[in-house]
Design a protein around this motif. Structure first.
Motif, PDB file in Angstrom:
ATOM      1  N   ILE A 109       0.826  -1.208   0.000  1.00 40.09           N
ATOM      2  CA  ILE A 109       0.000   0.000   0.000  1.00 40.09           C
ATOM      3  C   ILE A 109       0.863   1.263   0.000  1.00 40.09           C
ATOM      4  O   ILE A 109       0.559   2.237  -0.676  1.00 40.09           O
ATOM      5  N   ASP A 110       1.993   1.215   0.731  1.00 42.12           N
ATOM      6  CA  ASP A 110       2.902   2.371   0.746  1.00 42.12           C
ATOM      7  C   ASP A 110       3.590   2.557  -0.597  1.00 42.12           C
ATOM      8  O   ASP A 110       3.742   3.682  -1.079  1.00 42.12           O
ATOM      9  N   VAL A 111       4.013   1.439  -1.199  1.00 39.18           N
ATOM     10  CA  VAL A 111       4.695   1.486  -2.494  1.00 39.18           C
ATOM     11  C   VAL A 111       3.787   2.115  -3.547  1.00 39.18           C
ATOM     12  O   VAL A 111       4.201   3.005  -4.288  1.00 39.18           O
ATOM     13  N   VAL A 112       2.552   1.669  -3.594  1.00 36.79           N
ATOM     14  CA  VAL A 112       1.622   2.165  -4.611  1.00 36.79           C
ATOM     15  C   VAL A 112       1.202   3.595  -4.301  1.00 36.79           C
ATOM     16  O   VAL A 112       1.212   4.454  -5.193  1.00 36.79           O
ATOM     17  N   ARG A 113       0.865   3.863  -3.059  1.00 39.01           N
ATOM     18  CA  ARG A 113       0.417   5.208  -2.686  1.00 39.01           C
ATOM     19  C   ARG A 113       1.504   6.247  -2.954  1.00 39.01           C
ATOM     20  O   ARG A 113       1.239   7.341  -3.441  1.00 39.01           O
ATOM     21  N   ASP A 114       2.768   5.878  -2.660  1.00 35.44           N
ATOM     22  CA  ASP A 114       3.894   6.800  -2.850  1.00 35.44           C
ATOM     23  C   ASP A 114       4.433   6.791  -4.275  1.00 35.44           C
ATOM     24  O   ASP A 114       5.403   7.484  -4.566  1.00 35.44           O
ATOM     25  N   ARG A 115       3.830   5.959  -5.146  1.00 36.61           N
ATOM     26  CA  ARG A 115       4.282   5.824  -6.535  1.00 36.61           C
ATOM     27  C   ARG A 115       5.764   5.468  -6.601  1.00 36.61           C
ATOM     28  O   ARG A 115       6.506   5.949  -7.448  1.00 36.61           O
ATOM     29  N   ASN A 116       6.153   4.571  -5.725  1.00 40.63           N
ATOM     30  CA  ASN A 116       7.547   4.150  -5.569  1.00 40.63           C
ATOM     31  C   ASN A 116       7.857   3.033  -6.572  1.00 40.63           C
ATOM     32  O   ASN A 116       7.590   1.863  -6.317  1.00 40.63           O
ATOM     33  N   VAL A 117       8.430   3.408  -7.701  1.00 42.54           N
ATOM     34  CA  VAL A 117       8.714   2.444  -8.765  1.00 42.54           C
ATOM     35  C   VAL A 117       9.759   1.422  -8.319  1.00 42.54           C
ATOM     36  O   VAL A 117       9.625   0.225  -8.594  1.00 42.54           O
ATOM     37  N   ALA A 118      10.782   1.865  -7.624  1.00 41.77           N
ATOM     38  CA  ALA A 118      11.816   0.936  -7.143  1.00 41.77           C
ATOM     39  C   ALA A 118      11.210  -0.095  -6.187  1.00 41.77           C
ATOM     40  O   ALA A 118      11.492  -1.298  -6.280  1.00 41.77           O
ATOM     41  N   GLY A 119      10.366   0.365  -5.293  1.00 44.32           N
ATOM     42  CA  GLY A 119       9.703  -0.542  -4.373  1.00 44.32           C
ATOM     43  C   GLY A 119       8.773  -1.504  -5.097  1.00 44.32           C
ATOM     44  O   GLY A 119       8.684  -2.684  -4.757  1.00 44.32           O
ATOM     45  N   ALA A 120       8.077  -0.999  -6.119  1.00 45.26           N
ATOM     46  CA  ALA A 120       7.173  -1.846  -6.896  1.00 45.26           C
ATOM     47  C   ALA A 120       7.947  -2.926  -7.649  1.00 45.26           C
ATOM     48  O   ALA A 120       7.501  -4.071  -7.741  1.00 45.26           O
ATOM     49  N   LEU A 121       9.113  -2.576  -8.181  1.00 49.32           N
ATOM     50  CA  LEU A 121       9.946  -3.580  -8.860  1.00 49.32           C
ATOM     51  C   LEU A 121      10.422  -4.651  -7.881  1.00 49.32           C
ATOM     52  O   LEU A 121      10.413  -5.846  -8.206  1.00 49.32           O
ATOM     53  N   ALA A 122      10.827  -4.236  -6.703  1.00 47.11           N
ATOM     54  CA  ALA A 122      11.250  -5.209  -5.689  1.00 47.11           C
ATOM     55  C   ALA A 122      10.081  -6.098  -5.266  1.00 47.11           C
ATOM     56  O   ALA A 122      10.238  -7.317  -5.115  1.00 47.11           O
ATOM     57  N   LEU A 123       8.923  -5.505  -5.101  1.00 49.09           N
ATOM     58  CA  LEU A 123       7.737  -6.271  -4.720  1.00 49.09           C
ATOM     59  C   LEU A 123       7.323  -7.235  -5.830  1.00 49.09           C
ATOM     60  O   LEU A 123       7.026  -8.405  -5.569  1.00 49.09           O
ATOM     61  N   ALA A 124       7.345  -6.774  -7.073  1.00 46.27           N
ATOM     62  CA  ALA A 124       7.015  -7.651  -8.202  1.00 46.27           C
ATOM     63  C   ALA A 124       8.018  -8.796  -8.288  1.00 46.27           C
ATOM     64  O   ALA A 124       7.640  -9.939  -8.547  1.00 46.27           O
ATOM     65  N   SER A 125       9.283  -8.509  -8.044  1.00 44.57           N
ATOM     66  CA  SER A 125      10.312  -9.556  -8.057  1.00 44.57           C
ATOM     67  C   SER A 125      10.067 -10.575  -6.950  1.00 44.57           C
ATOM     68  O   SER A 125      10.233 -11.783  -7.165  1.00 44.57           O
ATOM     69  N   ALA A 126       9.676 -10.107  -5.780  1.00 46.25           N
ATOM     70  CA  ALA A 126       9.366 -11.023  -4.680  1.00 46.25           C
ATOM     71  C   ALA A 126       8.172 -11.906  -5.047  1.00 46.25           C
ATOM     72  O   ALA A 126       8.191 -13.121  -4.814  1.00 46.25           O
ATOM     73  N   GLN A 127       7.154 -11.310  -5.638  1.00 50.07           N
ATOM     74  CA  GLN A 127       5.979 -12.084  -6.041  1.00 50.07           C
ATOM     75  C   GLN A 127       6.337 -13.114  -7.107  1.00 50.07           C
ATOM     76  O   GLN A 127       5.893 -14.261  -7.052  1.00 50.07           O
ATOM     77  N   LEU A 128       7.152 -12.713  -8.083  1.00 48.85           N
ATOM     78  CA  LEU A 128       7.581 -13.641  -9.135  1.00 48.85           C
ATOM     79  C   LEU A 128       8.416 -14.778  -8.554  1.00 48.85           C
ATOM     80  O   LEU A 128       8.261 -15.933  -8.951  1.00 48.85           O
ATOM     81  N   SER A 129       9.289 -14.450  -7.628  1.00 46.22           N
ATOM     82  CA  SER A 129      10.111 -15.485  -6.996  1.00 46.22           C
ATOM     83  C   SER A 129       9.243 -16.491  -6.263  1.00 46.22           C
ATOM     84  O   SER A 129       9.452 -17.700  -6.367  1.00 46.22           O
ATOM     85  N   LEU A 130       8.259 -15.993  -5.542  1.00 42.10           N
ATOM     86  CA  LEU A 130       7.342 -16.895  -4.841  1.00 42.10           C
ATOM     87  C   LEU A 130       6.509 -17.713  -5.810  1.00 42.10           C
ATOM     88  O   LEU A 130       6.240 -18.901  -5.568  1.00 42.10           O
ATOM     89  N   GLY A 131       6.128 -17.121  -6.929  1.00 41.41           N
ATOM     90  CA  GLY A 131       5.397 -17.843  -7.954  1.00 41.41           C
ATOM     91  C   GLY A 131       6.230 -18.975  -8.544  1.00 41.41           C
ATOM     92  O   GLY A 131       5.731 -20.072  -8.801  1.00 41.41           O
ATOM     93  N   LEU A 132       7.515 -18.710  -8.763  1.00 41.46           N
ATOM     94  CA  LEU A 132       8.401 -19.760  -9.280  1.00 41.46           C
ATOM     95  C   LEU A 132       8.578 -20.885  -8.268  1.00 41.46           C
ATOM     96  O   LEU A 132       8.598 -22.066  -8.632  1.00 41.46           O
ATOM     97  N   LEU A 133       8.709 -20.528  -6.999  1.00 44.29           N
ATOM     98  CA  LEU A 133       8.810 -21.559  -5.956  1.00 44.29           C
ATOM     99  C   LEU A 133       7.522 -22.379  -5.887  1.00 44.29           C
ATOM    100  O   LEU A 133       7.561 -23.616  -5.737  1.00 44.29           O
TER     101      LEU A 133
END
Length: 140
Positions: A109-133
């Motif tokens: 919620i903070d990443v999206v609300r703050d329009r934090n692209v770096a945070g969104a990339l890290a979050l997307a990477s975490a989600q993708l990693s969990l999806g691969l696992l």
């Protein structure tokens, strides 16, 4: 010489199964995405429509992370019932993983609300990693 009748018979019996499995996977993907969007504490689609790149990156990570385990289900399943059962299991597991990533790793919620692209990339990477696992767990 190639027996074309054998090939046509195989296509005739195989294509309907492929289409059924693809439609099932698409339906489970859409249901999982719909649930995920509804569980989010903010209107992610409105954020994206408003030009919030961080929201778009975040949702893209969620979509790919949902698709990867479903694709693995299609590869590892022995039949239609198998696709249905394991597809639902992988979607449920991935929704839990996505929620955990969005609350524990980086607060979504903070990443999206703050329009934090770096945070969104890290979050997307975490989600993708969990999806691969999640997908890899199906190979057992």
């Amino acid at each position: 010489m190639i027996d074309t009748s054998l090939i046509l018979n195989t296509l005739g019996s195989g294509v309907p199964v492929i289409l059924l499995h693809a439609v099932m996977a698409l339906a489970m993907f859409a249901a999982g995405l719909w649930i995920r969007i509804r569980l989010t504490a903010f209107d992610e689609l409105a954020e994206i429509q408003g030009g919030n790149v961080a929201a778009a990156i975040n949702l893209s990570g969620v979509m790919i992370a949902l698709a990867v385990p479903l694709a693995s289900t299609l590869v590892t399943s022995a039949g239609t019932l198998d696709v249905a059962i394991w597809g639902l299991v992988t979607v449920a597991v991935q929704l839990v993983f996505s929620e955990c990533a969005g609350r524990l790793f980086i607060r979504q919620i903070d990443v999206v609300r703050d329009r934090n692209v770096a945070g969104a990339l890290a979050l997307a990477s975490a989600q993708l990693s969990l999806g691969l696992l999640n997908a890899g767990a199906l190979a057992l």
